[in-house]
Design a protein around this motif. Structure first.
Motif, PDB file in Angstrom:
ATOM      1  N   MET A  16       0.858  -1.179   0.000  1.00  0.00           N
ATOM      2  CA  MET A  16       0.000   0.000   0.000  1.00  0.00           C
ATOM      3  C   MET A  16       0.897   1.233   0.000  1.00  0.00           C
ATOM      4  O   MET A  16       1.654   1.471   0.950  1.00  0.00           O
ATOM      5  CB  MET A  16      -0.911   0.009   1.227  1.00  0.00           C
ATOM      6  CG  MET A  16      -1.897   1.175   1.240  1.00  0.00           C
ATOM      7  SD  MET A  16      -3.109   1.083   2.587  1.00  0.00           S
ATOM      8  CE  MET A  16      -2.055   1.366   4.003  1.00  0.00           C
ATOM      9  N   LYS A  17       0.826   2.004  -1.070  1.00  0.00           N
ATOM     10  CA  LYS A  17       1.706   3.163  -1.211  1.00  0.00           C
ATOM     11  C   LYS A  17       1.012   4.432  -0.727  1.00  0.00           C
ATOM     12  O   LYS A  17      -0.202   4.528  -0.731  1.00  0.00           O
ATOM     13  CB  LYS A  17       2.125   3.297  -2.679  1.00  0.00           C
ATOM     14  CG  LYS A  17       3.144   2.247  -3.122  1.00  0.00           C
ATOM     15  CD  LYS A  17       3.153   2.030  -4.618  1.00  0.00           C
ATOM     16  CE  LYS A  17       1.967   1.209  -5.050  1.00  0.00           C
ATOM     17  NZ  LYS A  17       2.013   0.842  -6.480  1.00  0.00           N
ATOM     18  N   GLY A  18       1.842   5.376  -0.273  1.00  0.00           N
ATOM     19  CA  GLY A  18       1.329   6.617   0.272  1.00  0.00           C
ATOM     20  C   GLY A  18       1.506   6.672   1.773  1.00  0.00           C
ATOM     21  O   GLY A  18       1.889   5.698   2.423  1.00  0.00           O
ATOM     22  N   ALA A  19       1.245   7.855   2.352  1.00  0.00           N
ATOM     23  CA  ALA A  19       1.381   8.031   3.794  1.00  0.00           C
ATOM     24  C   ALA A  19       0.339   7.186   4.521  1.00  0.00           C
ATOM     25  O   ALA A  19      -0.843   7.231   4.200  1.00  0.00           O
ATOM     26  CB  ALA A  19       1.216   9.514   4.146  1.00  0.00           C
ATOM     27  N   ALA A  20       0.781   6.421   5.528  1.00  0.00           N
ATOM     28  CA  ALA A  20      -0.112   5.482   6.207  1.00  0.00           C
ATOM     29  C   ALA A  20       0.118   5.445   7.710  1.00  0.00           C
ATOM     30  O   ALA A  20      -0.123   4.437   8.352  1.00  0.00           O
ATOM     31  CB  ALA A  20       0.055   4.075   5.617  1.00  0.00           C
ATOM     32  N   SER A  21       0.587   6.545   8.277  1.00  0.00           N
ATOM     33  CA  SER A  21       0.858   6.578   9.714  1.00  0.00           C
ATOM     34  C   SER A  21      -0.408   6.513  10.555  1.00  0.00           C
ATOM     35  O   SER A  21      -0.345   6.178  11.738  1.00  0.00           O
ATOM     36  CB  SER A  21       1.663   7.828  10.078  1.00  0.00           C
ATOM     37  OG  SER A  21       3.014   7.682   9.714  1.00  0.00           O
ATOM     38  N   THR A  22      -1.566   6.839  10.000  1.00  0.00           N
ATOM     39  CA  THR A  22      -2.806   6.759  10.764  1.00  0.00           C
ATOM     40  C   THR A  22      -3.025   5.354  11.304  1.00  0.00           C
ATOM     41  O   THR A  22      -3.375   5.168  12.467  1.00  0.00           O
ATOM     42  CB  THR A  22      -4.004   7.181   9.895  1.00  0.00           C
ATOM     43  OG1 THR A  22      -3.811   8.522   9.454  1.00  0.00           O
ATOM     44  CG2 THR A  22      -5.300   7.095  10.672  1.00  0.00           C
ATOM     45  N   LEU A  23      -2.809   4.353  10.477  1.00  0.00           N
ATOM     46  CA  LEU A  23      -2.973   2.964  10.911  1.00  0.00           C
ATOM     47  C   LEU A  23      -1.699   2.352  11.452  1.00  0.00           C
ATOM     48  O   LEU A  23      -1.746   1.505  12.348  1.00  0.00           O
ATOM     49  CB  LEU A  23      -3.476   2.105   9.744  1.00  0.00           C
ATOM     50  CG  LEU A  23      -4.981   2.006   9.516  1.00  0.00           C
ATOM     51  CD1 LEU A  23      -5.261   1.076   8.347  1.00  0.00           C
ATOM     52  CD2 LEU A  23      -5.719   1.529  10.748  1.00  0.00           C
ATOM     53  N   TYR A  24      -0.532   2.785  10.933  1.00  0.00           N
ATOM     54  CA  TYR A  24       0.687   2.038  11.204  1.00  0.00           C
ATOM     55  C   TYR A  24       1.778   2.824  11.928  1.00  0.00           C
ATOM     56  O   TYR A  24       2.836   2.287  12.195  1.00  0.00           O
ATOM     57  CB  TYR A  24       1.234   1.469   9.889  1.00  0.00           C
ATOM     58  CG  TYR A  24       0.303   0.451   9.278  1.00  0.00           C
ATOM     59  CD1 TYR A  24       0.197  -0.818   9.835  1.00  0.00           C
ATOM     60  CD2 TYR A  24      -0.485   0.771   8.181  1.00  0.00           C
ATOM     61  CE1 TYR A  24      -0.673  -1.751   9.288  1.00  0.00           C
ATOM     62  CE2 TYR A  24      -1.354  -0.162   7.629  1.00  0.00           C
ATOM     63  CZ  TYR A  24      -1.443  -1.419   8.191  1.00  0.00           C
ATOM     64  OH  TYR A  24      -2.305  -2.349   7.657  1.00  0.00           O
ATOM     65  N   GLY A  25       1.565   4.080  12.218  1.00  0.00           N
ATOM     66  CA  GLY A  25       2.507   4.814  13.045  1.00  0.00           C
ATOM     67  C   GLY A  25       3.763   5.224  12.309  1.00  0.00           C
ATOM     68  O   GLY A  25       3.792   5.420  11.096  1.00  0.00           O
ATOM     69  N   THR A  26       4.858   5.354  13.065  1.00  0.00           N
ATOM     70  CA  THR A  26       6.107   5.883  12.533  1.00  0.00           C
ATOM     71  C   THR A  26       6.665   5.010  11.416  1.00  0.00           C
ATOM     72  O   THR A  26       6.570   3.783  11.446  1.00  0.00           O
ATOM     73  CB  THR A  26       7.153   6.026  13.641  1.00  0.00           C
ATOM     74  OG1 THR A  26       8.382   6.508  13.073  1.00  0.00           O
ATOM     75  CG2 THR A  26       7.435   4.709  14.338  1.00  0.00           C
ATOM     76  N   GLY A  27       7.258   5.662  10.429  1.00  0.00           N
ATOM     77  CA  GLY A  27       7.918   4.964   9.335  1.00  0.00           C
ATOM     78  C   GLY A  27       7.057   4.747   8.115  1.00  0.00           C
ATOM     79  O   GLY A  27       7.581   4.537   7.022  1.00  0.00           O
ATOM     80  N   ALA A  28       5.727   4.786   8.271  1.00  0.00           N
ATOM     81  CA  ALA A  28       4.839   4.524   7.137  1.00  0.00           C
ATOM     82  C   ALA A  28       4.561   5.817   6.384  1.00  0.00           C
ATOM     83  O   ALA A  28       3.423   6.261   6.271  1.00  0.00           O
ATOM     84  CB  ALA A  28       3.549   3.885   7.619  1.00  0.00           C
ATOM     85  N   ALA A  29       5.625   6.427   5.862  1.00  0.00           N
ATOM     86  CA  ALA A  29       5.502   7.736   5.228  1.00  0.00           C
ATOM     87  C   ALA A  29       5.274   7.654   3.728  1.00  0.00           C
ATOM     88  O   ALA A  29       4.583   8.497   3.151  1.00  0.00           O
ATOM     89  CB  ALA A  29       6.746   8.577   5.515  1.00  0.00           C
ATOM     90  N   THR A  30       5.863   6.673   3.058  1.00  0.00           N
ATOM     91  CA  THR A  30       5.690   6.556   1.610  1.00  0.00           C
ATOM     92  C   THR A  30       5.083   5.217   1.202  1.00  0.00           C
ATOM     93  O   THR A  30       4.676   5.061   0.057  1.00  0.00           O
ATOM     94  CB  THR A  30       7.034   6.720   0.873  1.00  0.00           C
ATOM     95  OG1 THR A  30       7.931   5.677   1.270  1.00  0.00           O
ATOM     96  CG2 THR A  30       7.654   8.069   1.190  1.00  0.00           C
ATOM     97  N   GLY A  31       5.034   4.253   2.110  1.00  0.00           N
ATOM     98  CA  GLY A  31       4.436   2.984   1.752  1.00  0.00           C
ATOM     99  C   GLY A  31       4.559   1.957   2.858  1.00  0.00           C
ATOM    100  O   GLY A  31       5.376   2.080   3.775  1.00  0.00           O
ATOM    101  N   VAL A  32       3.715   0.918   2.758  1.00  0.00           N
ATOM    102  CA  VAL A  32       3.730  -0.206   3.693  1.00  0.00           C
ATOM    103  C   VAL A  32       3.843  -1.494   2.875  1.00  0.00           C
ATOM    104  O   VAL A  32       3.071  -1.721   1.941  1.00  0.00           O
ATOM    105  CB  VAL A  32       2.446  -0.247   4.545  1.00  0.00           C
ATOM    106  CG1 VAL A  32       2.407  -1.513   5.409  1.00  0.00           C
ATOM    107  CG2 VAL A  32       2.354   0.991   5.422  1.00  0.00           C
ATOM    108  N   ILE A  33       4.831  -2.314   3.215  1.00  0.00           N
ATOM    109  CA  ILE A  33       4.987  -3.639   2.615  1.00  0.00           C
ATOM    110  C   ILE A  33       4.551  -4.651   3.667  1.00  0.00           C
ATOM    111  O   ILE A  33       5.245  -4.874   4.660  1.00  0.00           O
ATOM    112  CB  ILE A  33       6.437  -3.892   2.166  1.00  0.00           C
ATOM    113  CG1 ILE A  33       6.852  -2.859   1.123  1.00  0.00           C
ATOM    114  CG2 ILE A  33       6.582  -5.307   1.603  1.00  0.00           C
ATOM    115  CD1 ILE A  33       8.315  -2.965   0.701  1.00  0.00           C
TER     116      ILE A  33
END
Length: 628
Positions: free
Chosen positions: A120-137
């Motif tokens: 999932m690409k894009g900022a995702a800190s709402t669900l996943y917190g620190t580090g999820a700024a450009t994507g989540v693998i």
């Protein structure tokens, strides 16, 4: 190989994903274009590493995947690097708390342990917190078989050459076995994997000695289904890599010696209870990780071997609840606790874990609405409390709409914010700065996803714009020899387009491709191709035979190296290159024995991934997989 046949019959918009809510829902209701690498997709990539497979996804560049196995990897998504890409394994955020940038080392994980990957690409800190700024693998490891006991074993051997080496010796060995099953209320999985590689130097050029790489992995899982509502899963794992390593100086291999050896060991364990009730479900993901990295390095001034050791511990507790107000509306409420500490001992300094630690406590919520008319909305917020720097607030809003036409069409848009905390090293090491604040990111995107020609053509495209502030960088004053980490004033920006196309030409022939355009500010412009293309032609002439040809194009990129004459950093442009790979698989015994042959870089192209480091030329691999 019979499982390949139904791949053209699957409606990808009905596919279940979890990355944007933490709970299963169909892709058509998701407000994101989530890339899914399924178990069937992984079967079509036999002989490739996890980094190589990920690098074929739109919007992802894994630098180093074509270099020697021991080469450090760089993860690039939407102009962001390692520290801005969050990696999850079975729902647990993975980090190395002793690393400069906190990122997880993908080299620790063999692809043979992987069941499924969501990106999932894009900022995702709402669900996943620190580090999820450009994507989540989001990586899911293999689970138990559905029968009482099933065994699996594989072995493959391949060459490991640069483009100017044509000996094609068997220098790349991979093997593993596993046993799993489901007995009444208990399911289990146990696996062992091993890799041994030699024959290729990390440093580019002639007369450099080969560097070896070895990896061993143990994974165990036990699940207990107490009732139809309550289940409890336990996991434990041990991973170790050991490899020779070289360093470049002035774009040359100044430190090419067999004295340079590094070892990384990772211990992971945890548990995950799940409880379903009439109106929803509660999940607790918990994990403990300890990573130790040991370096033996030749000191060219004293002609002795220096030793450095870095060690870290991480604890994660992430509890979240989904409550269904109705069939159309549900609410996710969660709380996350993370503790990290590190210690290190080098010839230059010693850092103790008593003073080098922090904890993070987050509360977050997400509201999801799926109307019968086709309108969907995902909106959420998170409040982060960090023991070192205080509070940080992030949020997202993500509407989408499914048009009820003769062909499925989903349009989407989102605005989301994210943050990246300073690492322990950046805060507390001899170069640390306790006044650092988190990097902040905001991403806006818009796109669509559709299926055409009786669902034989699948197309999606997303355009994005990302803004970053408070970037953390390393400051060095050559006059006073002061060196420490600082926040950089100002903004850096990245924008681009990611598009994927999949065509079922016939029931036996498929064409898959994607294109990525990424344009970044000069401060971010390192090792990121502006244009990148991947394509694959898959052909299954019989139920037991599968053939594939892959193509990759990498545009020119910029890299930098240290110039010993000027004591400055020199930027250089790396040329574009193209790679062609092929695979053939045959099922000798139905659902029992499969063999494969793979060829990488068929035309033996010479290219550069990173200045000063070697890359693979034409190589071959043979392997077999046995299911018992």
């Amino acid at each position: 190989m019979a499982q390949e046949q139904d791949s053209v019959k699957v409606n990808p918009l009905k596919e279940v994903v979890i990355s944007d809510t933490k709970f299963a829902q169909s892709k058509e209701k998701s407000g994101k274009v989530i890339e899914v690498i399924s178990a069937k997709d992984l079967e079509k990539k036999s002989g490739q590493s996890l980094a190589t497979v990920l690098s074929q996804i739109a919007g992802i560049e894994i630098n180093g995947n074509q270099s020697a196995n021991g080469k450090n990897l760089g993860y690039y998504i939407r102009g962001g690097k390692n520290r801005q890409v969050l990696i999850l394994i079975d729902g647990i955020p993975m980090t190395d708390a002793s690393g400069i940038s906190f990122e997880f080392d993908l080299r620790l994980l063999p692809i043979e342990q992987v069941e499924k990957i969501e990106i999932m690409k894009g900022a995702a800190s709402t669900l996943y917190g620190t580090g999820a700024a450009t994507g989540v693998i989001n990586i899911t490891l293999k689970k138990s078989a559905k029968k009482e006991i099933q065994g699996n074993a594989y072995v493959n051997i391949g060459s490991n050459n640069t483009s100017d080496n044509h000996h094609y010796n068997g220098h790349d060995f991979n093997q593993g076995l596993s046993v799993s099953g489901d007995v009444k209320k208990v399911n289990y999985f146990a696996g062992f994997n091993s890799t041994e590689t030699k024959g290729m130097s990390q440093i580019a050029g002639e007369n450099y000695e080969p560097d070896s790489f070895s990896r061993q992995n143990l994974l165990g899982k036990v699940g207990f289904k107490a009732t139809n509502k309550f289940s409890l899963d336990f996991f434990g794992g041990y991973d170790k890599i050991k490899n020779d390593y070289d360093m470049t100086f002035d774009n040359t291999g100044f430190d090419d010696t067999d004295e340079n050896v590094t070892t990384s060991e990772q211990i992971r364990f945890g548990f995950s209870p799940k409880y379903k009730y009439k109106k929803g479900e509660f999940v607790l993901n918990s994990g403990f990780t300890k990573i130790t990295r040991d370096y033996n390095e030749l000191n060219t001034f004293s002609n002795t071997t220096d030793n450095s050791v870095y060690s870290s511990r991480s604890i994660v507790l992430d509890g979240f609840n989904r409550y269904n107000f109705s069939k159309q509306l549900f609410f996710v409420l969660g709380a996350n606790y993370q503790f990290d500490d590190m210690k290190s001992k080098t010839p230059f300094s010693t850092i103790s874990n008593e003073s080098t630690k922090f904890n993070i406590i987050d509360g977050y919520t997400t509201l999801v609405y799926n109307s019968d008319s086709g309108f969907n909305l995902n909106a959420g917020a998170r409040l982060n409390n960090h023991s070192a720097y205080g509070n940080n607030f992030v949020y997202n809003i993500n509407p989408s709409y499914n048009f009820k036409t003769s062909f499925p069409l989903k349009v989407l848009a989102s605005y989301s914010t994210a943050f990246v905390t300073p690492s322990l090293y950046q805060l507390y090491s001899e170069y640390g700065n306790a006044n650092l604040t988190p990097e902040k990111n905001a991403t806006v995107e818009a796109g669509f996803e559709t299926e055409l020609v009786n669902k034989k053509v699948r197309l999606n495209a997303v355009a994005f714009f990302r803004n970053q502030t408070n970037a953390i960088d390393f400051y060095f004053n050559s006059s006073t020899f002061q060196a420490y980490y600082v926040n950089i004033n100002g903004e850096t920006k990245a924008k681009g387009v990611e598009a994927s196309l999949n065509i079922a030409i016939t029931s036996k022939l498929q064409l898959n491709g994607n294109y990525t355009f990424t344009q970044v500010d000069k401060a971010l412009d390192r090792l990121i191709p502006k244009h990148k293309t991947n394509a694959a032609l898959n052909f299954q002439p019989t139920s037991r035979t599968f053939l594939s040809v892959d193509y990759q194009y990498f545009d020119a990129r910029y890299d930098a190296f240290f110039d010993g004459n000027t004591f400055g950093i020199v930027t250089t442009k790396l040329g574009s290159y193209q790679l062609v790979n092929a695979l053939i698989k045959y099922e000798l015994i139905k659902s029992g024995l499969t063999i494969f042959g793979a060829a990488a870089n068929i035309f033996n192209k010479e290219f550069v991934e990173t200045v000063g480091y070697s890359t693979r030329g034409r190589n071959f691999k043979l392997g077999l997989n046995i299911v018992l």
